[in-house]
Design an enzyme around this catalytic site. Structure first.
Site, PDB file in Angstrom:
ATOM      1  N   CYS A  80       1.070  -1.274   0.542  1.00  0.00           N
ATOM      2  CA  CYS A  80      -0.068  -0.038  -0.294  1.00  0.00           C
ATOM      3  C   CYS A  80       1.063   1.716   0.348  1.00  0.00           C
ATOM      4  CB  CYS A  80      -0.861  -0.132   1.540  1.00  0.00           C
ATOM      5  SG  CYS A  80      -2.191  -1.457   1.345  1.00  0.00           S
ATOM      6  N   GLU A 336      -7.152 -14.860 -25.596  1.00  0.00           N
ATOM      7  CA  GLU A 336      -6.824 -14.658 -23.940  1.00  0.00           C
ATOM      8  C   GLU A 336      -4.695 -15.442 -24.557  1.00  0.00           C
ATOM      9  OE1 GLU A 336      -6.386 -13.434 -20.997  1.00  0.00           O
ATOM     10  OE2 GLU A 336      -4.396 -15.139 -20.909  1.00  0.00           O
ATOM     11  N   CYS A 410      -5.884  -1.114 -16.783  1.00  0.00           N
ATOM     12  CA  CYS A 410      -4.980  -1.131 -15.251  1.00  0.00           C
ATOM     13  C   CYS A 410      -4.221   0.252 -14.974  1.00  0.00           C
ATOM     14  CB  CYS A 410      -5.001  -2.391 -14.829  1.00  0.00           C
ATOM     15  SG  CYS A 410      -4.325  -3.860 -16.613  1.00  0.00           S
TER      16      CYS A 410
HETATM   17  N1  SAH Z   1     -11.012  -9.760 -19.168  1.00  0.00           N
HETATM   18  C1  SAH Z   1     -10.652 -10.628 -17.792  1.00  0.00           C
HETATM   19  C2  SAH Z   1      -8.610 -10.714 -17.658  1.00  0.00           C
HETATM   20  C3  SAH Z   1      -7.994  -9.170 -17.824  1.00  0.00           C
HETATM   21  S1  SAH Z   1      -6.058  -9.398 -17.093  1.00  0.00           S
HETATM   22  C4  SAH Z   1     -10.786 -10.158 -16.396  1.00  0.00           C
HETATM   23  O1  SAH Z   1     -11.289  -8.722 -16.185  1.00  0.00           O
HETATM   24  O2  SAH Z   1     -10.448 -11.689 -15.515  1.00  0.00           O
HETATM   25  C5  SAH Z   1      -5.590  -9.398 -18.977  1.00  0.00           C
HETATM   26  C6  SAH Z   1      -5.426 -10.542 -19.811  1.00  0.00           C
HETATM   27  O3  SAH Z   1      -4.741 -10.625 -20.499  1.00  0.00           O
HETATM   28  C7  SAH Z   1      -4.470 -12.181 -18.784  1.00  0.00           C
HETATM   29  O4  SAH Z   1      -5.252 -13.272 -18.461  1.00  0.00           O
HETATM   30  C8  SAH Z   1      -3.721 -12.561 -19.684  1.00  0.00           C
HETATM   31  O5  SAH Z   1      -2.731 -13.551 -19.332  1.00  0.00           O
HETATM   32  C9  SAH Z   1      -3.929 -11.785 -21.121  1.00  0.00           C
HETATM   33  N2  SAH Z   1      -2.727 -11.415 -21.890  1.00  0.00           N
HETATM   34  C10 SAH Z   1      -1.830 -10.425 -21.384  1.00  0.00           C
HETATM   35  N3  SAH Z   1      -0.697 -10.651 -22.429  1.00  0.00           N
HETATM   36  C11 SAH Z   1      -2.102 -10.706 -23.425  1.00  0.00           C
HETATM   37  C12 SAH Z   1      -1.850 -11.171 -24.902  1.00  0.00           C
HETATM   38  N4  SAH Z   1      -0.360 -10.731 -25.895  1.00  0.00           N
HETATM   39  N5  SAH Z   1      -2.945 -12.177 -25.769  1.00  0.00           N
HETATM   40  C13 SAH Z   1      -3.459 -12.387 -25.679  1.00  0.00           C
HETATM   41  N6  SAH Z   1      -3.847 -12.127 -23.629  1.00  0.00           N
HETATM   42  C14 SAH Z   1      -2.107 -11.412 -23.357  1.00  0.00           C
END
Ligand code: SAH
Length: 455
Positions: A80, A336, A410
């Site tokens: 934090c 993903e 994020c």
């Molecule tokens: N929408 C989901 C996950 C978001 S986090 C939720 O809300 O839970 C971002 C995701 O992108 C992660 O699961 C990560 O594994 C994936 N990721 C990272 N780089 C990537 C890429 N180059 N192509 C596809 N997915 C990717």
């Protein structure tokens, strides 16, 4: 100004990492743990050409939003950064951070931002929100095994077994592992010598189901006296999945690629709204379930579905947003990169009786371009990691000409960069809401929708 000088300064700004910024004869000083509104005494630690760093020595007059952080290790622990700021002031800080960065890096006009930006969504109870903890192990000066968190940007371990933003149950799990390891002389992994076994433990809790996952990460192939560890862990309420992660690499990546289920199911189940989701140790799952529900609701609102839409959900993780969209759309495609997450995603669609999703376990930048001639796409939803959208993904989105883009981010800086690109290529901001997914840290989530200007 030189190193070790003691100075008095009023903090007038806050850096992106939550550090206080004060000016001394126009020269910016960066001071960790100092808050806007504080007047402090600080010791100069490093002088650069155009700025300097200093350490907070004494608060002369505290900021009116300064509170005593409830966590005893709030200052040394790296988790934090702004616990000493009252929660309403944290929300104001995050809202301003999003707005500033969108104007500065994203070149979004202030007038437009004021039109589209909704107030930040905060939490009513901003503690105990994390459903996932990853505690590193270490050794104290007396040679005892300890667990805790790394002090900001270092690999120095601050001992704590009850993180106030994490689940109450974490402490009991840690107690069992530490007691067992001490009894059987299991040592913590030492990054320098690359000896010792215990690296981390991942603990996850289904916020709505109470199911617990425990996954030690070890520098070895087997866990000594594992049966007695399992016996102790399974006495804890909610225990559902005990797994082992093998990580013998010289890396600061926490989880190893190989996961063995030691006891129970290879996943836990949790709920978001009225949908159920299975998550395994390597899958991404939003860490704040309560806020996730609000975030996904916004995503749905912004998508404005009628039931006829074809949607791509890129960076879909275990298919959470994908399932919510699919219930209200004609066809959804999810991409993903982590194969285990896609396995979970397929299971999750089944679990919720959803049959209009097709998942791809690929990199977004490789898979999406293969479908670029498919001009039926109405909406593209993206939720990338901090580095934001890949250029190829951006180019493909533009080529596919969806009517709408919903962007969950994020990191406001990469969001701003991508919004700038999208605005230059025929899209305009429609709605924007910051969501506080990570109270007491400087991080902030933002959800945005953009609309094609020529439709
Ligand atoms: N929408 C989901 C996950 C978001 S986090 C939720 O809300 O839970 C971002 C995701 O992108 C992660 O699961 C990560 O594994 C994936 N990721 C990272 N780089 C990537 C890429 N180059 N192509 C596809 N997915 C990717």
């Amino acid at each position: 100004m030189k190193k070790n000088d003691i100075v008095e300064v009023e903090i007038t700004d806050c850096g992106i990492n939550g550090e206080g910024i004060g000016k001394l004869l126009g020269f910016p000083l960066f001071i960790k743990d100092a808050l806007i509104g504080d007047t402090i005494q600080a010791r100069i630690t490093k002088v650069k050409k155009n700025y300097a760093f200093a350490r907070l020595e004494k608060i002369i007059t505290p900021a009116k939003e300064r509170i005593t952080p409830p966590c005893p290790v709030a200052a040394p622990c790296g988790g934090c950064q702004i616990q000493a700021l009252s929660y309403p002031a944290q929300l104001t800080f995050k809202e301003k951070k999003v707005k500033d960065v969108l104007m500065r890096l994203g070149k979004v006009p202030e007038g437009l931002l004021e039109q589209v930006m909704e107030p930040i969504i905060g939490m009513n109870e901003p503690y105990r929100y994390r459903n996932k903890a990853q505690y590193p192990f270490g050794t104290d000066k007396e040679g005892n095994l300890i667990a805790g968190f790394y002090a900001g940007r270092t690999h120095h371990l601050v001992t704590t077994d009850d993180c106030l933003i994490g689940a109450k149950e974490n402490k009991d799990v840690l107690d069992v592992i530490l007691r067992h390891a001490r009894k059987h002389h299991i040592a913590a992994y030492d990054e320098e010598t690359r000896t010792g076994l215990l690296r981390h433990v991942l603990i996850r809790k289904g916020t709505h189901t109470g199911e617990i996952m425990v996954c030690p990460v070890i520098n070895g192939k087997t866990y000594p006296k594992v049966d007695s560890l399992i016996e102790e862990l399974t006495k804890l309420p909610g225990m559902t999945c005990i797994a082992l992660s093998i990580n013998t690499q010289n890396t600061n990546v926490i989880m190893g690629e190989e996961i063995q289920t030691l006891w129970g199911t290879p996943y836990i189940t949790d709920k978001i709204g009225d949908l159920e989701f299975r998550l395994s140790p390597l899958s991404f799952f939003q860490v704040n379930s309560q806020q996730t529900e609000k975030l996904y609701q916004k995503a749905l609102d912004y998508a404005g579905l009628t039931g006829n839409e074809t949607i791509w959900d890129i960076y879909c993780g275990i298919g959470t947003i994908t399932c919510f969209l699919a219930r209200k759309a004609k066809q959804v495609y999810g991409i993903e990169v982590i194969p285990e997450a896609i396995e979970d995603a397929k299971e999750n669609a089944k679990l919720n009786n959803i049959d209009n999703i097709q998942f791809y376990a690929q990199k977004a930048e490789d898979e999406l371009p293969k479908h670029k001639e498919d001009k039926k796409t109405d909406i593209i939803v993206v939720d990338p990691p901090r580095k934001g959208l890949d250029e190829k993904v951006l180019e493909t989105i533009i080529y596919m000409e969806p009517k709408k883009i919903v962007y969950v981010s994020c990191d406001p800086a990469t969001l701003a960069r991508d919004i700038k690109y999208l605005r230059e290529h025929g899209y305009e901001l429609e709605h924007l809401t910051p969501v506080d997914m990570f109270p007491h840290t400087v991080h902030v989530e933002t959800i945005v929708s953009l609309q094609r200007t020529d439709t």
